[in-house]
Design a protein around this motif. Structure first.
Motif, PDB file in Angstrom:
ATOM      1  N   LEU A 134      94.038  89.594  41.415  1.00 28.00           N
ATOM      2  CA  LEU A 134      92.288  89.680  42.072  1.00 28.00           C
ATOM      3  C   LEU A 134      92.459  91.161  40.626  1.00 28.00           C
ATOM      4  O   LEU A 134      91.326  91.887  40.104  1.00 28.00           O
ATOM      5  N   LEU A 135      94.378  91.937  41.066  1.00 25.82           N
ATOM      6  CA  LEU A 135      93.820  93.351  40.636  1.00 25.82           C
ATOM      7  C   LEU A 135      94.016  92.809  38.825  1.00 25.82           C
ATOM      8  O   LEU A 135      93.381  93.632  37.554  1.00 25.82           O
ATOM      9  N   GLU A 136      94.689  91.648  37.861  1.00 27.98           N
ATOM     10  CA  GLU A 136      94.212  91.750  36.533  1.00 27.98           C
ATOM     11  C   GLU A 136      92.820  91.607  36.279  1.00 27.98           C
ATOM     12  O   GLU A 136      91.948  91.781  35.012  1.00 27.98           O
ATOM     13  N   LEU A 137      91.741  90.833  37.321  1.00 27.50           N
ATOM     14  CA  LEU A 137      90.420  90.291  36.424  1.00 27.50           C
ATOM     15  C   LEU A 137      89.804  91.511  36.726  1.00 27.50           C
ATOM     16  O   LEU A 137      89.317  91.659  35.441  1.00 27.50           O
ATOM     17  N   ASP A 138      90.139  92.112  37.496  1.00 24.46           N
ATOM     18  CA  ASP A 138      90.064  93.588  37.861  1.00 24.46           C
ATOM     19  C   ASP A 138      90.023  94.622  36.324  1.00 24.46           C
ATOM     20  O   ASP A 138      88.927  95.622  35.819  1.00 24.46           O
ATOM     21  N   SER A 139      91.439  94.604  35.320  1.00 27.79           N
ATOM     22  CA  SER A 139      91.113  95.338  34.548  1.00 27.79           C
ATOM     23  C   SER A 139      90.701  94.854  33.406  1.00 27.79           C
ATOM     24  O   SER A 139      90.352  95.626  33.077  1.00 27.79           O
ATOM     25  N   PHE A 185      87.879  86.712  27.639  1.00 28.84           N
ATOM     26  CA  PHE A 185      86.984  85.512  28.196  1.00 28.84           C
ATOM     27  C   PHE A 185      87.489  84.649  29.487  1.00 28.84           C
ATOM     28  O   PHE A 185      88.593  84.252  28.952  1.00 28.84           O
ATOM     29  N   VAL A 186      87.279  85.095  30.745  1.00 34.16           N
ATOM     30  CA  VAL A 186      87.862  84.422  31.489  1.00 34.16           C
ATOM     31  C   VAL A 186      86.860  83.237  32.128  1.00 34.16           C
ATOM     32  O   VAL A 186      86.460  83.351  32.686  1.00 34.16           O
ATOM     33  N   LEU A 187      87.473  81.654  32.751  1.00 32.84           N
ATOM     34  CA  LEU A 187      86.836  80.482  32.090  1.00 32.84           C
ATOM     35  C   LEU A 187      87.944  80.013  33.450  1.00 32.84           C
ATOM     36  O   LEU A 187      88.587  79.727  32.829  1.00 32.84           O
ATOM     37  N   ALA A 188      87.417  79.099  34.921  1.00 32.32           N
ATOM     38  CA  ALA A 188      88.228  78.930  35.374  1.00 32.32           C
ATOM     39  C   ALA A 188      87.604  77.378  36.422  1.00 32.32           C
ATOM     40  O   ALA A 188      86.565  77.616  35.495  1.00 32.32           O
ATOM     41  N   ALA A 189      89.046  76.449  36.290  1.00 33.89           N
ATOM     42  CA  ALA A 189      87.384  75.188  36.868  1.00 33.89           C
ATOM     43  C   ALA A 189      88.071  74.988  38.136  1.00 33.89           C
ATOM     44  O   ALA A 189      89.027  75.547  38.359  1.00 33.89           O
ATOM     45  N   THR A 190      87.806  74.348  39.120  1.00 37.12           N
ATOM     46  CA  THR A 190      88.242  73.982  40.748  1.00 37.12           C
ATOM     47  C   THR A 190      86.700  72.331  40.770  1.00 37.12           C
ATOM     48  O   THR A 190      86.011  72.601  40.398  1.00 37.12           O
ATOM     49  N   ASN A 191      88.213  71.458  41.175  1.00 39.41           N
ATOM     50  CA  ASN A 191      86.649  70.367  42.173  1.00 39.41           C
ATOM     51  C   ASN A 191      86.820  70.749  43.396  1.00 39.41           C
ATOM     52  O   ASN A 191      86.309  70.361  44.146  1.00 39.41           O
ATOM     53  N   HIS A 192      87.481  71.858  44.246  1.00 37.28           N
ATOM     54  CA  HIS A 192      87.578  72.642  45.199  1.00 37.28           C
ATOM     55  C   HIS A 192      87.081  73.672  45.328  1.00 37.28           C
ATOM     56  O   HIS A 192      87.215  74.553  45.465  1.00 37.28           O
ATOM     57  N   PRO A 193      85.926  74.103  45.077  1.00 35.21           N
ATOM     58  CA  PRO A 193      85.170  75.457  45.252  1.00 35.21           C
ATOM     59  C   PRO A 193      85.010  76.519  46.451  1.00 35.21           C
ATOM     60  O   PRO A 193      85.494  77.946  46.273  1.00 35.21           O
ATOM     61  N   TRP A 194      84.971  75.489  47.833  1.00 34.62           N
ATOM     62  CA  TRP A 194      84.946  76.025  48.444  1.00 34.62           C
ATOM     63  C   TRP A 194      86.680  76.383  49.340  1.00 34.62           C
ATOM     64  O   TRP A 194      86.937  77.365  50.180  1.00 34.62           O
ATOM     65  N   ASP A 195      87.930  76.497  48.732  1.00 33.82           N
ATOM     66  CA  ASP A 195      89.202  76.860  49.189  1.00 33.82           C
ATOM     67  C   ASP A 195      88.837  77.958  47.745  1.00 33.82           C
ATOM     68  O   ASP A 195      90.351  78.267  48.346  1.00 33.82           O
ATOM     69  N   VAL A 196      88.704  78.579  47.277  1.00 30.49           N
ATOM     70  CA  VAL A 196      88.697  79.738  46.693  1.00 30.49           C
ATOM     71  C   VAL A 196      88.630  80.941  47.396  1.00 30.49           C
ATOM     72  O   VAL A 196      87.836  81.191  48.189  1.00 30.49           O
ATOM     73  N   ASP A 197      89.489  81.952  47.113  1.00 31.45           N
ATOM     74  CA  ASP A 197      89.396  82.719  48.042  1.00 31.45           C
ATOM     75  C   ASP A 197      88.049  83.370  47.158  1.00 31.45           C
ATOM     76  O   ASP A 197      88.170  83.861  45.814  1.00 31.45           O
ATOM     77  N   PRO A 198      87.387  84.151  48.787  1.00 29.23           N
ATOM     78  CA  PRO A 198      86.118  85.044  48.143  1.00 29.23           C
ATOM     79  C   PRO A 198      86.315  85.667  48.326  1.00 29.23           C
ATOM     80  O   PRO A 198      84.830  86.479  46.730  1.00 29.23           O
ATOM     81  N   ALA A 199      87.281  86.917  47.359  1.00 23.38           N
ATOM     82  CA  ALA A 199      87.496  87.972  46.653  1.00 23.38           C
ATOM     83  C   ALA A 199      87.181  87.763  45.137  1.00 23.38           C
ATOM     84  O   ALA A 199      86.830  88.478  44.579  1.00 23.38           O
ATOM     85  N   LEU A 200      87.748  86.440  45.304  1.00 24.40           N
ATOM     86  CA  LEU A 200      87.630  85.842  43.256  1.00 24.40           C
ATOM     87  C   LEU A 200      86.313  85.783  42.964  1.00 24.40           C
ATOM     88  O   LEU A 200      86.179  85.599  41.863  1.00 24.40           O
ATOM     89  N   ARG A 201      85.372  85.637  43.598  1.00 29.48           N
ATOM     90  CA  ARG A 201      83.987  85.489  43.300  1.00 29.48           C
ATOM     91  C   ARG A 201      82.983  86.829  43.285  1.00 29.48           C
ATOM     92  O   ARG A 201      81.932  86.404  43.063  1.00 29.48           O
ATOM     93  N   ARG A 202      83.518  87.427  43.356  1.00 26.77           N
ATOM     94  CA  ARG A 202      83.112  88.476  43.880  1.00 26.77           C
ATOM     95  C   ARG A 202      82.532  89.328  42.231  1.00 26.77           C
ATOM     96  O   ARG A 202      82.734  89.317  41.573  1.00 26.77           O
ATOM     97  N   PRO A 203      80.965  90.179  41.926  1.00 25.26           N
ATOM     98  CA  PRO A 203      80.424  90.189  41.291  1.00 25.26           C
ATOM     99  C   PRO A 203      81.919  91.208  40.319  1.00 25.26           C
ATOM    100  O   PRO A 203      82.434  92.287  40.868  1.00 25.26           O
ATOM    101  N   GLY A 204      81.845  91.287  38.513  1.00 21.27           N
ATOM    102  CA  GLY A 204      83.267  91.405  38.385  1.00 21.27           C
ATOM    103  C   GLY A 204      84.624  90.129  38.127  1.00 21.27           C
ATOM    104  O   GLY A 204      85.500  90.678  37.624  1.00 21.27           O
ATOM    105  N   ARG A 205      84.522  89.628  38.809  1.00 27.61           N
ATOM    106  CA  ARG A 205      85.550  88.774  38.615  1.00 27.61           C
ATOM    107  C   ARG A 205      85.266  87.144  38.397  1.00 27.61           C
ATOM    108  O   ARG A 205      84.220  87.091  37.246  1.00 27.61           O
ATOM    109  N   LEU A 206      85.836  86.499  38.929  1.00 27.01           N
ATOM    110  CA  LEU A 206      84.698  84.806  38.560  1.00 27.01           C
ATOM    111  C   LEU A 206      83.383  85.149  39.297  1.00 27.01           C
ATOM    112  O   LEU A 206      82.995  84.022  40.394  1.00 27.01           O
ATOM    113  N   ASP A 207      82.364  86.289  39.200  1.00 22.63           N
ATOM    114  CA  ASP A 207      80.875  86.323  40.008  1.00 22.63           C
ATOM    115  C   ASP A 207      79.283  85.225  39.404  1.00 22.63           C
ATOM    116  O   ASP A 207      78.811  85.675  40.234  1.00 22.63           O
ATOM    117  N   ARG A 208      80.408  84.279  38.792  1.00 23.06           N
ATOM    118  CA  ARG A 208      78.970  83.176  38.553  1.00 23.06           C
ATOM    119  C   ARG A 208      79.520  81.893  38.351  1.00 23.06           C
ATOM    120  O   ARG A 208      80.556  81.853  38.049  1.00 23.06           O
TER     121      ARG A 208
END
Length: 416
Positions: free
Chosen positions: A261-266, A275-298
């Motif tokens: 989270l700290l590094e994504l904010d940086s 450019f940060v791109l992430a992939a998952t088969n289980h998005p419902w298991d990703v920590d909600p804080a990672l999906r807040r604006p400014g992080r993995l927000d889309r």
């Protein structure tokens, strides 16, 4: 003729290079035989593992031709006043063995014991690759390409428009969908399209058994990306790296997520060209804080390949194989609902059928349409279980409309 004992020990050391006692024994015999130069590399290797071993130090001094004085012994007083010429600087000793001189002497024989990591030969902890793929190599997936263009390509290629519309490059994009649908391939193609380096990170690159090392690994990954910008940093299976902290009792996982989270904010605030791109088969298991604006927000749903994409996948995997009479369009229609990985498996199975037939008959033959259709009938689509789980999430855990796109696809394909 070499001493048979020395020859035997040299063979034994070659077979057991980490056996320090064996190596030192060989070195003593070499020194006694007047072959101090041959003994030096063996003693130096032993000292790398036992730097404080007094016997090894004394043996090194003997091998270099500078034996230390016996403890407590008084140096003899020469009867004649003239002093002998001073020895070379690299052989000069005051107390004990001159390690600085020895390191200089042995620089071409063994590597240095310690380095500061700043030299020109320092090896980076993580690799940055260069991709030659582009989005043109990705068949179909028009909606995925459109969203990638809006999120990354158009703002980067049009800085004036980006400033006009105050469009920020802050944040990242989360690709999700069933396994085997090309999320990693799309990420590599996007890196090639951006002309950027490509770094892929998985759980194995992050987790470490020692306290604090996982967080350090996360920081080093992002520092490597910043140093080599422009870079597309691809977090593969981000649900494993950034698992929900509320569902884990592991301090290592929790601390790794906090550092991420700290590094994504940086990256969002201070760094250009990462450019940060992430992939998952289980998005419902990703920590909600990672999906807040400014992080993995889309988020972007990567679905099983459409007809255009399946045609490209069939053509790609059949190319280079001995085939005849293959009707790709017919295969495209018959493989609706198959992932790219499923299609690759079908082609491999068809090749096995032809190979076994050739082995049994003793005559080579080409892979025919019948082989592929037979394999297609045996290999079933692998995405059924994923959609069963995704359906429950889309129906009962769609907070804030996060899975509206998935819900629309389920209704369109009558999976609800």
């Amino acid at each position: 003729m070499d001493d048979p004992l020395i020859q035997g020990l040299e063979t034994a050391v070659a077979a057991q290079p980490d056996n320090v006692e064996l190596r030192l024994h060989l070195a003593r015999l070499l020194v006694d035989a007047g072959r101090g130069g041959d003994a030096v590399p063996h003693v130096a290797t032993a000292l790398q593992q036992r730097p404080d071993d007094p016997a090894a130090r004394e043996l090194m001094a003997q091998a270099l031709g500078t034996p230390p004085a016996a403890a407590g012994a008084e140096p003899p007083v020469p009867p004649v006043p003239p002093a002998p010429p001073a020895p070379p600087a690299r052989q000069r000793q005051r107390e004990g063995f001159d390690w600085s001189a020895a390191e200089t002497d042995l620089g071409d024989v063994v590597p240095a014991m310690f380095v500061d990591g700043q030299g020109e030969n320092a090896t980076p902890a993580f690799d940055v690759d260069r991709e030659h793929l582009t989005l043109a190599d990705v068949g179909g997936m028009r909606e995925v390409k459109r969203r990638l263009n809006a999120a990354f390509l158009a703002p980067m290629r049009n800085p004036e428009l980006r400033r006009t519309y105050a469009k920020s490059l802050r944040g990242g994009l989360l690709l999700y969908g069933p396994p085997g649908c090309g999320k990693t391939f799309v990420a590599r193609a996007l890196a090639g399209e951006l002309g950027a380096g490509f770094m892929t990170v998985s759980l194995a690159d992050v987790l470490d058994m020692y306290i604090g090392q996982s967080e350090k690994n996360v920081h080093e990954i992002f520092e490597t990306a910043r140093t080599n910008a422009p870079v597309l940093l691809f977090l593969d299976e981000v649900d494993a790296i950034g698992h929900k902290r509320s569902r884990t009792s592991s301090d290592g996982i929790r601390n790794a997520v906090n550092q991420l989270l700290l590094e994504l904010d940086s990256v969002g605030d201070d760094n250009e060209g990462v450019f940060v791109l992430a992939a998952t088969n289980h998005p419902w298991d990703v920590d909600p804080a990672l999906r807040r604006p400014g992080r993995l927000d889309r988020t972007l749903l990567v679905l099983p390949p459409d007809a255009e994409a399946r045609e490209a996948i069939w053509t790609h995997h059949l190319r280079g194989r001995p085939i005849q009479g293959i009707d790709v369009r017919r295969l495209v229609k018959a493989s609706d609902g198959y992932t790219g990985a499923d299609i690759a498996h079908v082609v491999d199975s068809a090749a096995e059928l032809a190979l076994l037939d050739a082995a049994e008959s003793g005559e080579l033959r080409l892979i025919a349409q019948a082989d592929v259709e037979r394999a297609l009938a045996e290999v079933r689509p692998s995405i059924g279980p994923w959609f069963e789980t995704a359906k429950n999430v889309a129906l009962f855990a769609n907070e804030g409309g996060s899975y509206d796109e998935l819900l629309a696809y389920l209704r369109k394909t009558r999976r609800l």
